[in-house]
Design an enzyme around this catalytic site. Structure first.
Site, PDB file in Angstrom:
ATOM      1  N   GLU A   1     -32.719 121.194  93.528  1.00  0.00           N
ATOM      2  CA  GLU A   1     -32.872 119.778  93.880  1.00  0.00           C
ATOM      3  C   GLU A   1     -33.562 119.649  95.239  1.00  0.00           C
ATOM      4  OE1 GLU A   1     -32.011 116.978  91.755  1.00  0.00           O
ATOM      5  OE2 GLU A   1     -32.410 118.860  90.722  1.00  0.00           O
TER       6      GLU A   1
ATOM      7  N   GLY B   1     -36.405 117.473  91.538  1.00  0.00           N
ATOM      8  CA  GLY B   1     -36.005 118.863  91.455  1.00  0.00           C
ATOM      9  C   GLY B   1     -37.240 119.726  91.220  1.00  0.00           C
TER      10      GLY B   1
ATOM     11  N   TYR C   1     -33.586 110.368  79.694  1.00  0.00           N
ATOM     12  CA  TYR C   1     -33.027 109.368  80.615  1.00  0.00           C
ATOM     13  C   TYR C   1     -33.265 107.957  80.082  1.00  0.00           C
ATOM     14  CZ  TYR C   1     -32.868 112.897  84.423  1.00  0.00           C
ATOM     15  OH  TYR C   1     -32.611 113.982  85.207  1.00  0.00           O
TER      16      TYR C   1
ATOM     17  N   ALA D   1     -51.746  50.727  63.140  1.00  0.00           N
ATOM     18  CA  ALA D   1     -51.706  51.201  64.524  1.00  0.00           C
ATOM     19  C   ALA D   1     -50.766  50.335  65.351  1.00  0.00           C
ATOM     20  CB  ALA D   1     -53.110  51.162  65.124  1.00  0.00           C
TER      21      ALA D   1
ATOM     22  N   ARG E   1     -31.430 100.789  93.820  1.00  0.00           N
ATOM     23  CA  ARG E   1     -32.705 100.370  94.417  1.00  0.00           C
ATOM     24  C   ARG E   1     -33.371  99.214  93.675  1.00  0.00           C
ATOM     25  NH1 ARG E   1     -35.874 105.827  94.951  1.00  0.00           N
ATOM     26  NH2 ARG E   1     -34.191 106.604  93.606  1.00  0.00           N
TER      27      ARG E   1
END
Ligand code: UD1
Ligand code: CA
Length: 502
Positions: free
Chosen positions: A162, A147, A108, A430, A19
């Site tokens: 689940e 779940g 996870y 300069a 996804r």
């Protein structure tokens, strides 16, 4: 009694993450300057576990390269073609010592806000209660997809079902399985050997271990957390942004509680590894990224992006971009400055508006205030680089380095054609195109001498407004030069032109 430490943490990161719709594996997407799996590994390490392991399969090599660079002591486990969280943990156990006992945590790789403290608390509660399994649960208003925790009449956890396998009654349950657990190692190994794949997804579910563990007679407990963000996973880029914002909110809050003023946390983005000293103020639209460190009493922003940059105490940085730069104490940078890698600005130095620097070592108190490119250069302390100076460091083939001495002065609109050395205390006029060295105390004038051609406009631009203006100015000057009684002689009109500019 000392706090019990887990024997191992198994971080699951073998899933595909379709996804995300990304060529990059899901767990390698980033929030707060760290990959999702990097956050998970950090929490796992913070638990004090002896072994921290990541289970991989999808885009295995890319994930392993990143996690091993982050944490070389990690154990890597490969999941085989059997699908499911249960199989992932089984493969994880196989790669750990066979005689491993004690507590095994499972987390996870796509749950980035889980805190190390939560794992410490989970381990302590699990160990003290002598449980077979402790599952981290949360109560959600919308539990769809998760779940569900099914409890028995006495209120203890009976099993996890689940969503896809659940009955309507079970789907009405709002206590969900976060997917984070503590297991007794031996029990986990034995239970997984008994878990099958007879379910809606044909996968080996880790959740099935819960019902099996009950047969051991030891407690199976729910470890309920109230901070729902900690259990939230990333499945798509909308969740990635939501979790990124929440992580940033937490990081900003920590800095504010430690004494940093953040005027607008909503537009301030701070990576997790950034450090900021007390009484520093961060103004809106600022990003502090990577390993950036900021001292105390500094003012950063508005609209500043610093990546892997060090800023000293009391420095002020406004509307600037810096990468791998060092900004000294009390120095000022901006607005509209671009500091590229290798820029070092000394204490109380200045890099001003529309200045770009790269490999530039700028000494204490030295100033590069306006409209300059300074690449491959060493500028001594107290030196002043005039507006519009360009260090021409690239000859089309090679890069060259120039040195400007202490308290040297480079006049405006000079091109320093590197390599050259301007000695301590030397000046450059300069508009010079400087191609050679300048010794101490010398001034180098490396430009054409001024030549004024009388009457040129009258001849070459006859009839123009310029010619008319010149004629009028000449007439006025002539009239002024003729003294009258009423108007006494004025000073030579050229003196005002030659006088000091402010
Ligand atoms: C799982 C849980 C569910 C829980 C939910 C919380 C199971 C069977 N279900 O569901 O009870 O509410 O997490 O988010 O455990 N993974 C592997 N190998 C695999 C499959 C997954 O390593 O073969 C990893 C994934 O990379 C991911 C994690 O395990 O990090 C969860 O996988 P996912 O497919 O998201 O599980 P869910 O179906 O959401
Ligand atoms: Ca998921």
């Amino acid at each position: 009694m000392s706090t019990p430490r887990p024997a191992a943490v198994i971080v699951l990161a073998a899933g595909e993450g379709t996804r995300m719709r990304s060529a990059t594996p899901k767990v390698l997407h980033r929030i707060g300057g760290q990959t999702l799996v990097g956050h998970a590994i950090r929490a796992a390490r913070a638990s004090g576990a002896e072994h921290v392991e990541v289970v991989v399969r999808h885009e295995r090599d890319r994930v392993v390269e990143v996690v091993s660079a982050l944490d070389p002591a990690l154990v890597i486990a490969d999941q085989d073609e059997v699908k499911g969280t249960g199989r992932a943990v089984e493969c994880g156990l196989d790669a750990l010592p066979a005689d491993l006992t004690g507590t095994v945590l499972v987390t996870y790789g796509d749950v980035p806000l889980l805190a190390g403290e939560t794992l410490v608390a989970l381990t302590a509660a699990h160990t003290e209660s002598g449980s077979a399994v402790s599952v981290v649960t949360a109560h959600l208003a919308d539990p769809t997809g998760y779940g569900r925790i099914v409890r028995d009449d006495t209120g203890s956890v009976a099993r996890i079902v689940e969503h896809k396998d659940a009955s309507d009654d079970e789907r009405a349950l709002t206590e969900i399985n976060s997917g984070i657990y503590a297991f007794d190692a031996a029990l986990l190994r034995e239970a997984l050997a008994r878990v099958g794949t007879d379910n809606a997804q044909g996968e080996k579910y880790l959740t099935d271990v819960v019902a099996i563990a009950r047969e051991s007679g030891r407690p199976v407990r729910a470890h309920v957390v109230d901070d729902l963000w900690q259990t939230e996973g990333v499945n798509d880029r909308v969740q990635l942004a939501a979790l990124g914002r929440e992580l940033n909110r937490r990081v900003c809050e920590q800095h504010m509680r430690a004494g940093v003023t953040i005027v607008d946390p909503a537009t301030t983005w701070i990576d997790v590894d950034v450090s900021i000293g007390p009484d520093t103020t961060v103004l809106p639209g600022t990003q502090l990224l990577g390993a950036t460190t900021i001292g105390a009493d500094a003012v950063i922003g508005p609209e500043v992006t610093l990546t892997d940059t060090e800023v000293g105490d009391g420095a002020e940085v406004t509307r600037a971009v810096a990468h791998l730069a060092v900004i000294g104490a009390g120095a000022t940078v901006g607005p509209y400055s671009y500091l590229r890698p290798g820029t070092r600005l000394g204490a109380k130095g200045k890099i001003g508006g529309f200045v770009e620097t790269k490999n530039a070592d700028i000494g204490d108190g030295a100033k590069v205030p306006h409209l300059t490119y300074a690449g491959d250069v060493t500028i001594g302390e107290g030196a002043n680089i005039g507006a519009g100076t360009i260090f021409a460091n690239y000859d089309g083939v090679d890069k060259h380095h120039s040195t400007i001495g202490k308290h040297a002065f480079v006049g405006s609109h000079t091109v320093v054609v590197s390599p050259v050395t301007v000695a301590d205390g030397a000046y450059v006029a300069a508009g010079s195109a400087l191609v050679g060295d300048v010794d101490p105390g010398q001034i180098a004038v490396a430009r054409g001498r001024q030549r004024n051609v009388d009457g040129w406009v009258e001849r070459a631009r006859a009839g123009t407004r310029s010619a008319a203006a010149a004629a009028a100015a000449k007439a006025a000057a002539t009239a002024a030069a003729e003294p009258t009684e009423d108007s006494p002689t004025t000073d030579d009109p050229t003196s005002a032109v030659e006088g000091d500019h402010p």
